[in-house]
Design an enzyme around this catalytic site. Sequence first.
Site, short mmCIF file in Angstrom:
data_model
loop_
_atom_site.label_atom_id
_atom_site.label_comp_id
_atom_site.label_asym_id
_atom_site.label_seq_id
_atom_site.Cartn_x
_atom_site.Cartn_y
_atom_site.Cartn_z
N LEU A 283 5.83 18.66 30.66
CA LEU A 283 6.13 18.09 31.92
C LEU A 283 7.22 17.47 32.33
O LEU A 283 7.56 16.91 33.30
CB LEU A 283 4.75 17.11 32.49
CG LEU A 283 3.51 17.90 32.17
CD1 LEU A 283 2.32 16.75 32.23
CD2 LEU A 283 3.17 19.12 32.89
N SER B 213 1.13 16.59 25.57
CA SER B 213 1.66 17.53 26.23
C SER B 213 2.69 17.11 27.38
O SER B 213 3.30 17.71 28.19
CB SER B 213 0.46 18.30 27.13
OG SER B 213 -0.35 17.41 27.69
N GLU B 214 2.99 15.71 27.17
CA GLU B 214 4.15 15.20 28.22
C GLU B 214 5.30 16.02 28.15
O GLU B 214 5.70 16.18 29.33
CB GLU B 214 4.45 13.84 27.73
CG GLU B 214 3.26 12.94 28.07
CD GLU B 214 2.12 12.57 26.95
OE1 GLU B 214 1.39 11.88 26.87
OE2 GLU B 214 2.21 13.68 25.76
N VAL B 215 5.87 16.38 26.97
CA VAL B 215 7.12 17.14 27.07
C VAL B 215 7.33 18.22 27.88
O VAL B 215 8.20 18.72 28.57
CB VAL B 215 7.71 17.35 25.53
CG1 VAL B 215 6.86 18.55 24.97
CG2 VAL B 215 9.19 17.51 25.53
N LEU C 40 8.19 14.88 30.51
CA LEU C 40 7.99 13.64 30.31
C LEU C 40 7.99 13.22 28.92
O LEU C 40 8.34 14.07 28.00
CB LEU C 40 6.36 12.99 31.07
CG LEU C 40 6.26 13.27 32.39
CD1 LEU C 40 4.98 13.14 33.05
CD2 LEU C 40 7.31 12.50 33.16
#
Length: 262
Positions: free
Chosen positions: A141, A137-139, A143
């Site tokens: 955020l 799920s970083e993208v 990231l």
Amino acid sequence: MADADPLHVATDDRGVATLTLTRPAVRNAFDAGLVAALSQAARQLADDPSIRAALLTGEGSAFSAGADLEWMRSMRDAGPDENRADARRLQAMLRDLDHLDVPLIGRINGPAMGGGVGLVAVCDVAVATASAFFAFSEVRLGLAPAVVAPYVVRAMGRSTARALFVTGRRFDAAEALAWGLVHEVVPDERLDDAVEVVVGHCLAGARQAQAACKRLPDLVAGPPDEFEAETADLIADLRASDEGQEGMTAFLERRPPRWARD
């Protein structure tokens, strides 16, 4: 406040060490304390010749939710140098677990998100419950899953990893199995039984040979002329080793090798 004991390590009389992430209130999310505890545990196991295998799991209903919110807040407010040092500590922890010379078995008892999927990817064998799900799920955020990417790409392949990295979407245990992130999916109530079967298989192997087997896939990833000599030397050295001699003698004498009787 940091956890007093973010990781519990217990070793049974067979030499099987169980590493349990013990932050269930935050779904076993990473913070600096847990990262340090995992690195320390991996180094201690690597130095202990009595260890035959290691299990990695989470307490409660989740395996690991990735980065802890408070940890993320502190890193948001930190400067570039501190962020870089923090990322390298996470990188070192994953490398320490990946380089264990005994089988590392993932008992994936629930969801794994972000960095938690990196922990799944460094396991030699991962058994997941059917209710588990995963996501990078970083993208979402702003990231990227940069530190875990080498292990995830190794496990799942470039195309699948890229699709999951850029979308950040959740995928279920059946998809994780099809893509090679996990190796078996079982009903939740059968998780311990399935893990124990894997442990039994691992305990039938010799530690020195298993360490060599863990290195082989990376060793042979390049052109044959770059690894042929090294792989020939590896099998020759194993044949001449105490374990190799015992294993071949036991086979010829139709008896279990001594490590299988330990």
